[in-house]
Motif scaffolding. Structure first.
Motif, PDB file in Angstrom:
ATOM      1  N   SER A 124      31.173  47.657  50.563  1.00 28.54           N
ATOM      2  CA  SER A 124      31.835  46.916  49.502  1.00 28.54           C
ATOM      3  C   SER A 124      32.868  45.950  50.065  1.00 28.54           C
ATOM      4  N   GLY A 125      32.762  44.695  49.649  1.00 32.54           N
ATOM      5  CA  GLY A 125      33.733  43.690  50.053  1.00 32.54           C
ATOM      6  C   GLY A 125      33.514  43.098  51.426  1.00 32.54           C
ATOM      7  N   ARG A 126      32.425  43.468  52.106  1.00 31.82           N
ATOM      8  CA  ARG A 126      32.151  42.940  53.448  1.00 31.82           C
ATOM      9  C   ARG A 126      30.842  42.159  53.423  1.00 31.82           C
ATOM     10  N   ASN A 148      35.319  43.729  38.101  1.00 34.87           N
ATOM     11  CA  ASN A 148      35.523  44.615  39.247  1.00 34.87           C
ATOM     12  C   ASN A 148      34.316  44.685  40.171  1.00 34.87           C
ATOM     13  N   ASN A 149      33.142  44.365  39.673  1.00 41.67           N
ATOM     14  CA  ASN A 149      31.925  44.428  40.476  1.00 41.67           C
ATOM     15  C   ASN A 149      31.306  43.047  40.510  1.00 41.67           C
ATOM     16  N   ARG A 174      28.234  38.841  49.799  1.00 42.81           N
ATOM     17  CA  ARG A 174      29.279  39.857  49.645  1.00 42.81           C
ATOM     18  C   ARG A 174      29.190  40.455  48.256  1.00 42.81           C
ATOM     19  N   THR A 234      31.027  43.342  45.798  1.00 38.82           N
ATOM     20  CA  THR A 234      32.163  44.221  45.598  1.00 38.82           C
ATOM     21  C   THR A 234      31.763  45.213  44.513  1.00 38.82           C
ATOM     22  N   ASP A 279      42.218  46.359  45.076  1.00 37.41           N
ATOM     23  CA  ASP A 279      42.805  45.065  44.714  1.00 37.41           C
ATOM     24  C   ASP A 279      43.452  45.117  43.331  1.00 37.41           C
ATOM     25  N   THR A 281      39.556  47.406  42.119  1.00 42.74           N
ATOM     26  CA  THR A 281      38.270  47.521  42.801  1.00 42.74           C
ATOM     27  C   THR A 281      38.495  47.975  44.233  1.00 42.74           C
ATOM     28  N   GLU A 282      37.763  49.009  44.645  1.00 36.54           N
ATOM     29  CA  GLU A 282      37.865  49.505  46.016  1.00 36.54           C
ATOM     30  C   GLU A 282      36.940  48.727  46.931  1.00 36.54           C
ATOM     31  N   THR A 283      37.448  48.380  48.087  1.00 36.13           N
ATOM     32  CA  THR A 283      36.615  47.787  49.124  1.00 36.13           C
ATOM     33  C   THR A 283      36.932  48.495  50.433  1.00 36.13           C
ATOM     34  N   TYR A 341      38.063  47.990  53.957  1.00 39.38           N
ATOM     35  CA  TYR A 341      38.771  46.991  54.756  1.00 39.38           C
ATOM     36  C   TYR A 341      38.801  47.477  56.195  1.00 39.38           C
TER      37      TYR A 341
END
Length: 176
Positions: free
Chosen positions: A18-20, A57-58, A78, A80, A132, A136-138, A140
């Motif tokens: 997620s987020g990458r 969020n997604n 990407r 999320t 964020d 939303t969880e990513t 990192y």
């Protein structure tokens, strides 16, 4: 008849973070599963299809690409979404071709679509869960000069952090 297929190694699933950013390819094939190499005009778009996941969020960073020898290469895609979930990614191809007949050019357009389920993996050592402002969880990854050796799935979110590299040590980021 043409079809679109995601290009994956045999017996491999699409696993993302997620987020990458990640990369994927879609092939345009004929009835005999042969790639259509002559197509360099068609375009394709990726989208997130899960209605229950569609929210602020997604998200998916939408990309539009043009075919290169029957293959659509998506770079820096990407998504999320909450880790440890499945998401359905759709690919819509606008098959375009032009025919020349009696000094007149005729454009033909046809829509072809396919989808694939991707697993949004949980964060791993060297990453921390980052939440964020949209909750939303990513995942990192700790940058160069920082590190994390803790399994983020065993630690409270509030206790997770990337630590500064100790003096006279070399930290490549993540867990290295």
């Amino acid at each position: 008849p043409f079809k679109a297929v995601f290009r994956l190694e045999p017996k491999k699933n699409l696993i993302i973070s997620s987020g990458r950013d990640f990369e994927t390819s879609v092939l345009l094939q004929d009835y005999f599963n042969k790639t259509i190499y002559f197509d360099s005009e068609s375009t394709a778009t990726l989208s997130l299809l899960d209605k229950d996941l569609l929210s602020e969020n997604n998200t998916i960073k939408k990309t539009l690409v043009t075919a290169s020898q029957g293959q659509f290469d998506f770079r820096e895609v990407r998504i999320t979404a909450r880790p440890k979930t499945n998401v359905t990614i759709g690919c819509e191809i606008t098959l375009s071709s032009s025919l020349i007949s009696d000094s007149e050019r005729v454009y033909i357009s046809r829509l072809i679509s396919t989808n694939i389920t991707a697993y949004v993996r949980e964060c791993s050592t060297g990453e921390i869960y980052l939440v964020d402002d949209k909750n939303t969880e990513t995942c990192y990854q700790c940058p160069e000069g920082q590190f994390s050796l803790w399994d983020p799935n065993l630690k409270k979110r509030s206790e997770q952090k990337c630590s500064r590299c100790p003096q006279n040590a070399l930290c490549m980021g993540g867990n290295q």
